[in-house]
Design a protein around this motif. Sequence first.
Motif, PDB file in Angstrom:
ATOM      1  N   ASP A  75     -13.828  -1.536  17.875  1.00  0.00           N
ATOM      2  CA  ASP A  75     -13.219  -0.835  19.004  1.00  0.00           C
ATOM      3  C   ASP A  75     -12.048   0.053  18.607  1.00  0.00           C
ATOM      4  OD1 ASP A  75     -15.037  -2.105  20.580  1.00  0.00           O
ATOM      5  OD2 ASP A  75     -13.657  -3.611  21.343  1.00  0.00           O
ATOM      6  N   ALA A  76     -11.303  -0.329  17.590  1.00  0.00           N
ATOM      7  CA  ALA A  76     -10.112   0.427  17.215  1.00  0.00           C
ATOM      8  C   ALA A  76      -9.699   0.018  15.811  1.00  0.00           C
ATOM      9  CB  ALA A  76      -8.983   0.175  18.203  1.00  0.00           C
ATOM     10  N   ARG A  77      -8.799   0.787  15.218  1.00  0.00           N
ATOM     11  CA  ARG A  77      -8.366   0.556  13.850  1.00  0.00           C
ATOM     12  C   ARG A  77      -7.380  -0.614  13.812  1.00  0.00           C
ATOM     13  NH1 ARG A  77      -5.084   5.197  10.508  1.00  0.00           N
ATOM     14  NH2 ARG A  77      -5.868   4.770   8.412  1.00  0.00           N
ATOM     15  N   SER A  78      -7.791  -1.694  13.214  1.00  0.00           N
ATOM     16  CA  SER A  78      -6.959  -2.886  13.144  1.00  0.00           C
ATOM     17  C   SER A  78      -6.569  -3.230  11.713  1.00  0.00           C
ATOM     18  CB  SER A  78      -7.682  -4.072  13.789  1.00  0.00           C
ATOM     19  OG  SER A  78      -8.975  -4.225  13.228  1.00  0.00           O
ATOM     20  N   SER A  79      -6.764  -2.286  10.792  1.00  0.00           N
ATOM     21  CA  SER A  79      -6.337  -2.469   9.405  1.00  0.00           C
ATOM     22  C   SER A  79      -6.188  -1.097   8.768  1.00  0.00           C
ATOM     23  CB  SER A  79      -7.358  -3.301   8.620  1.00  0.00           C
ATOM     24  OG  SER A  79      -8.566  -2.573   8.458  1.00  0.00           O
ATOM     25  N   ILE A  80      -5.568  -1.098   7.612  1.00  0.00           N
ATOM     26  CA  ILE A  80      -5.427   0.137   6.845  1.00  0.00           C
ATOM     27  C   ILE A  80      -5.461  -0.230   5.373  1.00  0.00           C
ATOM     28  CG2 ILE A  80      -2.885   0.064   6.781  1.00  0.00           C
ATOM     29  CD1 ILE A  80      -3.012   3.147   7.271  1.00  0.00           C
ATOM     30  N   ASN A  81      -6.013   0.640   4.531  1.00  0.00           N
ATOM     31  CA  ASN A  81      -6.059   0.334   3.104  1.00  0.00           C
ATOM     32  C   ASN A  81      -5.584   1.529   2.281  1.00  0.00           C
ATOM     33  OD1 ASN A  81      -8.307   2.109   2.515  1.00  0.00           O
ATOM     34  ND2 ASN A  81      -9.714   0.512   3.215  1.00  0.00           N
ATOM     35  N   GLY A  82      -5.524   1.319   0.976  1.00  0.00           N
ATOM     36  CA  GLY A  82      -4.985   2.342   0.096  1.00  0.00           C
ATOM     37  C   GLY A  82      -5.812   3.597   0.024  1.00  0.00           C
ATOM     38  N   HIS A  83      -7.046   3.551   0.488  1.00  0.00           N
ATOM     39  CA  HIS A  83      -7.904   4.739   0.473  1.00  0.00           C
ATOM     40  C   HIS A  83      -7.812   5.508   1.778  1.00  0.00           C
ATOM     41  CE1 HIS A  83      -9.878   3.455  -3.286  1.00  0.00           C
ATOM     42  NE2 HIS A  83      -9.660   2.240  -2.815  1.00  0.00           N
ATOM     43  N   SER A  84      -7.493   4.825   2.875  1.00  0.00           N
ATOM     44  CA  SER A  84      -7.420   5.496   4.167  1.00  0.00           C
ATOM     45  C   SER A  84      -6.002   5.873   4.573  1.00  0.00           C
ATOM     46  CB  SER A  84      -8.039   4.608   5.256  1.00  0.00           C
ATOM     47  OG  SER A  84      -7.321   3.383   5.379  1.00  0.00           O
ATOM     48  N   ALA A  85      -4.989   5.251   3.967  1.00  0.00           N
ATOM     49  CA  ALA A  85      -3.607   5.483   4.358  1.00  0.00           C
ATOM     50  C   ALA A  85      -3.119   6.844   3.876  1.00  0.00           C
ATOM     51  CB  ALA A  85      -2.711   4.387   3.800  1.00  0.00           C
ATOM     52  N   VAL A  86      -2.273   7.478   4.687  1.00  0.00           N
ATOM     53  CA  VAL A  86      -1.603   8.723   4.303  1.00  0.00           C
ATOM     54  C   VAL A  86      -0.208   8.345   3.809  1.00  0.00           C
ATOM     55  CG1 VAL A  86      -0.790  10.977   5.074  1.00  0.00           C
ATOM     56  CG2 VAL A  86      -2.881   9.994   6.058  1.00  0.00           C
ATOM     57  N   PRO A  87       0.122   8.590   2.526  1.00  0.00           N
ATOM     58  CA  PRO A  87       1.411   8.140   1.998  1.00  0.00           C
ATOM     59  C   PRO A  87       2.555   9.070   2.406  1.00  0.00           C
ATOM     60  CG  PRO A  87       0.168   9.251   0.282  1.00  0.00           C
ATOM     61  CD  PRO A  87      -0.733   9.177   1.485  1.00  0.00           C
ATOM     62  N   ASN A  88       3.753   8.530   2.339  1.00  0.00           N
ATOM     63  CA  ASN A  88       4.944   9.346   2.483  1.00  0.00           C
ATOM     64  C   ASN A  88       5.165  10.173   1.215  1.00  0.00           C
ATOM     65  OD1 ASN A  88       5.635   8.230   5.066  1.00  0.00           O
ATOM     66  ND2 ASN A  88       6.441   6.413   4.017  1.00  0.00           N
ATOM     67  N   ALA A  89       6.071  11.124   1.281  1.00  0.00           N
ATOM     68  CA  ALA A  89       6.307  12.016   0.144  1.00  0.00           C
ATOM     69  C   ALA A  89       6.784  11.264  -1.097  1.00  0.00           C
ATOM     70  CB  ALA A  89       7.329  13.089   0.536  1.00  0.00           C
TER      71      ALA A  89
END
Length: 368
Positions: free
Chosen positions: A296-310
């Motif tokens: 139904d919705a995004r309930s996790s995040i991983n190193g391939h999908s995450a957008v990093p900070n600068a």
Amino acid sequence: MTDHDSTAAWRELLETLGTLDGAFLEGDRAVADDRHVADGYRMLATTLGVAFDTYLFADPCRPRWLELNSPARPDRRWGGDNTDAYYFMCPVDPERRYRISGNRGDSVYFSVTAYNEPSPGSWSDKVVATVRDDDLAIDADGNFGFDLGPTPEAAVLVTRDYQADPATGRPVVWRIEALDAPEPFRHGDAETAAALRASAAWLRTMFAIVPLAVGVRSDDAHALGHEIAQAANAFAEPYQVPDANFGWSARDACYAYGSFVLDDDEALVVTHRPPACRFWNLVVWNQFMATPGVADARSSINGHSAVPNADGSVTTVISRGVTAHPNSVTTLGYPRGNLAFRWFLADEVPARPEVRLVKASAAPTAVE
């Protein structure tokens, strides 16, 4: 009355099942909302199914992989759920030899770990052996194969298959065969009774762990007389799994656990700096270490999908709904629950993730 031991064991199992809901209905660990009560009964059904697969129907002489935890099956979400991974289990005989083969698919990390079992139905307290993908000769088509055993103390094998995107990635294909001739098939009174008692013991251990505590909000801790170390909306220090463990943790992983207690208009801003590693993710759990409703919705995040900070850190915004942040994660409406970080093959144990509790309307909407 009957003198069949399997009858006595079956009735003992029913008696066990009749009391396990006390873990989440009564006492200090009683859950606080109807949804978690319903989750408790679903967890009873899920873990009973896993127990039967593992103890009642499995045969180490005739091995087969049993689906243990899967993003694709709502009845296999339990015990440290992982929305990005597929797990299989296979009970084995420590004196036997096995051939394990398959195809890696789109896995970004896969392994087979052998664990002990101190007594029938008890959870492992030791990693016996681990075979990872980088230990294997994998051909150009992704095929692999290796022999395992005899492996003293090994009672069960657990596979791990981590995917960058489990919705589109091809899971690892696993095969296993015994290289020694099987013993005569036995499923009589004594064997069935032993399997039912092992299943009951396994269930009792599970419900001695869950439901997990969520701690106390720091703004309530003083009034309730709690130490801040027990606070919700925070993570414990990350740690590397030792050979001596409890359950089926991975020796080549670091973990950090936390919890959340959120009002409708609140969010957690979680920032951490991932070390160099093969895979990491952050998963939302209910108090039974499961993530229902993942489609139904995004309930996790991983190193391939995450957008990093600068600066290379990663900020995740966790709320009961969905925010505008590119790393927004939802609790699927749960007001309270647990959080789990995993880092695999990390160069170092990560620093403790930083957490800020903010109004959802004030949560960041972009990476920094």
